[in-house]
Design an enzyme around this catalytic site. Structure first.
Site, short mmCIF file in Angstrom:
data_model
loop_
_atom_site.label_atom_id
_atom_site.label_comp_id
_atom_site.label_asym_id
_atom_site.label_seq_id
_atom_site.Cartn_x
_atom_site.Cartn_y
_atom_site.Cartn_z
N TYR A 66 56.76 -35.86 34.29
CA TYR A 66 57.27 -36.90 33.40
C TYR A 66 58.61 -37.39 33.93
O TYR A 66 59.51 -36.60 34.19
CB TYR A 66 57.44 -36.38 31.97
CG TYR A 66 57.72 -37.49 30.99
CD1 TYR A 66 56.70 -38.05 30.23
CD2 TYR A 66 59.00 -38.02 30.86
CE1 TYR A 66 56.95 -39.10 29.35
CE2 TYR A 66 59.26 -39.07 30.00
CZ TYR A 66 58.23 -39.61 29.24
OH TYR A 66 58.48 -40.65 28.39
N GLN A 98 79.65 -34.18 33.55
CA GLN A 98 78.62 -33.74 32.61
C GLN A 98 78.80 -34.37 31.24
O GLN A 98 77.83 -34.70 30.56
CB GLN A 98 78.62 -32.22 32.50
CG GLN A 98 78.27 -31.51 33.79
CD GLN A 98 77.01 -32.06 34.43
OE1 GLN A 98 75.92 -31.98 33.87
NE2 GLN A 98 77.15 -32.66 35.61
N HIS A 125 76.89 -37.62 30.35
CA HIS A 125 75.45 -37.65 30.12
C HIS A 125 75.13 -38.14 28.71
O HIS A 125 74.35 -39.06 28.52
CB HIS A 125 74.83 -36.27 30.33
CG HIS A 125 74.47 -35.99 31.75
ND1 HIS A 125 73.46 -36.65 32.40
CD2 HIS A 125 74.99 -35.12 32.65
CE1 HIS A 125 73.36 -36.20 33.63
NE2 HIS A 125 74.28 -35.28 33.82
#
Length: 434
Positions: free
Chosen positions: A135, A264, A267
């Site tokens: 996916y 990070q 995100h």
């Protein structure tokens, strides 16, 4: 732009453990309505196949598909996307793919066996999965790195059929994703997404083949669908928000560390970025860098929310204590931005990936260092590992008893079986006794 207020923790505080647990807590939305909707979609696809997939694709992705044949993205389309890629992007993808493949080759499990003195042979046979579904998020979001990280280990493992599904909102395909699929050796690709894509891969339709395992990231509907089809197929993991934990001795450029935290935090709002140091002045310096650099970031508001809600600056007494705290957190990404990272690394038991030294930015691992960027989150590094070739291989035990081996093992089995009142087991073994 106002300054960010980041939580500050100190291991000497009497309630440190409570404070740490509080910032680590992340409540995934367990929306009953989402669960029921996904369950309904899975049931519909399982029962009706292609027509259900087409209906949901047109509904959710605003497409105009009239026949199942329109769902497949041809090999020619994948190759065309690769051929038309700008040279700089093509070279970067090739270099990343090469490094990922070299690292993956080292992970391959091999079959083995040994012979006991009585001639009995025991061993293990390793075989690849028959098929895997990958996916990939689609539309404007481009994650070619995820294609490489998921597809290349599968191909190194020897998986003969790798099926990619990628949604195409409003019929919009992402050429970078298609090019990466071509480079990584994806065998077939379909322009579908959401829970309907997961259901199609799990149960198969008239057009889309069922697979043995589904891997790859997705939204809450995809994650819920993966949970619900687990057992019918294997899955890689249910990933939570991205995380970074940095341990620094106070000697790395504060701007570097601030940007690593941003890498990070950008995100999404639920991402977590934490810095641990034994130098209180250094923690303040990094906080100053954060506030100075934040206005320069494209995703400044996302970073701000992430750091405000889930970020932390933790003061420890020494680096050994920093390692203890890191093992409690069990982060997805752990940077050891210190003088001798090899020494402290020995004390780390729980981390998805460990980035060692001042020059090893976590972002390198996301794209091209070689190790996989699909990592355990939400403290699951306590018991799980990064995605790798081993996730696309399975093991079968081999037992080949000699006459003498059947006699000695049969006596043991007989005693134990009768102790469990399983007499058929016992007599099956006893028939082969001399």
């Amino acid at each position: 732009m106002t300054s960010i207020t980041i939580k500050k923790l100190n291991t000497t505080d009497t309630n440190f453990s409570v404070q740490l647990k509080k910032i680590l807590t992340w409540n995934e939305s367990d929306d009953l309505e989402i669960h029921q909707r996904v369950l309904s979609i899975i049931s519909d696809v399982r029962k009706n196949g292609d027509p259900a997939v087409i209906e949901y694709t047109n509904l959710f992705d605003h497409c105009n598909v009239s026949a199942a044949s329109e769902l497949e993205i041809s090999k020619e389309q994948l190759k065309k996307a690769w051929d038309n890629l700008p040279t700089e992007q093509a070279e970067a993808l090739e270099k990343a793919a090469y490094r990922i493949r070299v690292y993956a080759e080292k992970q391959k499990m091999e079959s083995w066996q040994y012979t006991e003195t009585d001639g009995t042979v025991l061993g293990q046979k390793v075989t690849p999965l028959d098929s895997v579904g990958l996916y990939v998020p689609g539309g404007k979001a481009a994650y070619p790195s995820s294609v490489l990280m998921n597809a290349i280990p599968a191909k190194v493992a020897g998986v003969p059929e790798l099926i990619m599904v990628v949604p195409t909102p409003n019929g919009e395909t992402n050429e970078l994703v298609l090019a990466a699929a071509y480079l990584a050796g994806v065998d077939r690709a379909f322009a579908i997404g959401g829970a309907q894509a997961v259901a199609a891969l799990a149960y198969g339709t008239q057009t889309i083949p069922a697979v043995a395992k589904i891997v790859g990231p997705g939204n809450i509907y995809v994650a819920t669908a993966k949970k619900l089809v687990f057992g019918q197929v294997g899955i890689d993991m249910i990933a939570g928000p991205s995380e970074i934990l940095i341990i620094c001795d106070g000697k790395t450029n504060p701007d570097w560390i601030a940007m690593d935290l941003f890498s990070q935090a950008e995100h999404d709002e639920d991402a977590q970025a934490i810095l641990i140091s034994d130098d209180v002045a250094y923690l303040a310096a990094v906080e100053a860098s954060i506030n100075r650099l934040l206005p320069t970031m494209e995703r400044a508001e996302i970073i701000r929310t992430s750091l405000t809600n889930r970020g932390a600056l933790i003061l420890v007494e020494n680096l050994n204590q920093a390692a203890e705290v890191a093992n409690i957190i069990a982060p997805e990404h752990l940077e050891l931005s210190i003088e001798n990272p090899e020494i402290l690394c020995e004390k780390i038991r729980h981390a998805g990936a460990i980035f060692m030294g001042r020059y090893t930015a976590e972002a390198l691992g996301d794209y091209c260092a070689g190790p996989n960027h699909v990592l355990p989150t939400s403290s699951t590094a306590r018991f799980s590992s990064p995605l790798g070739v081993y996730d696309f291989q399975k093991r079968s035990s081999l037992i080949n008893c000699s006459d003498e081996g059947a006699n000695s093992l049969g006596k043991i089995a007989s005693i134990l079986a009768r102790g469990e009142s399983l007499t058929a087991h016992a007599r099956s073994a006893e028939y082969r006794l001399k």
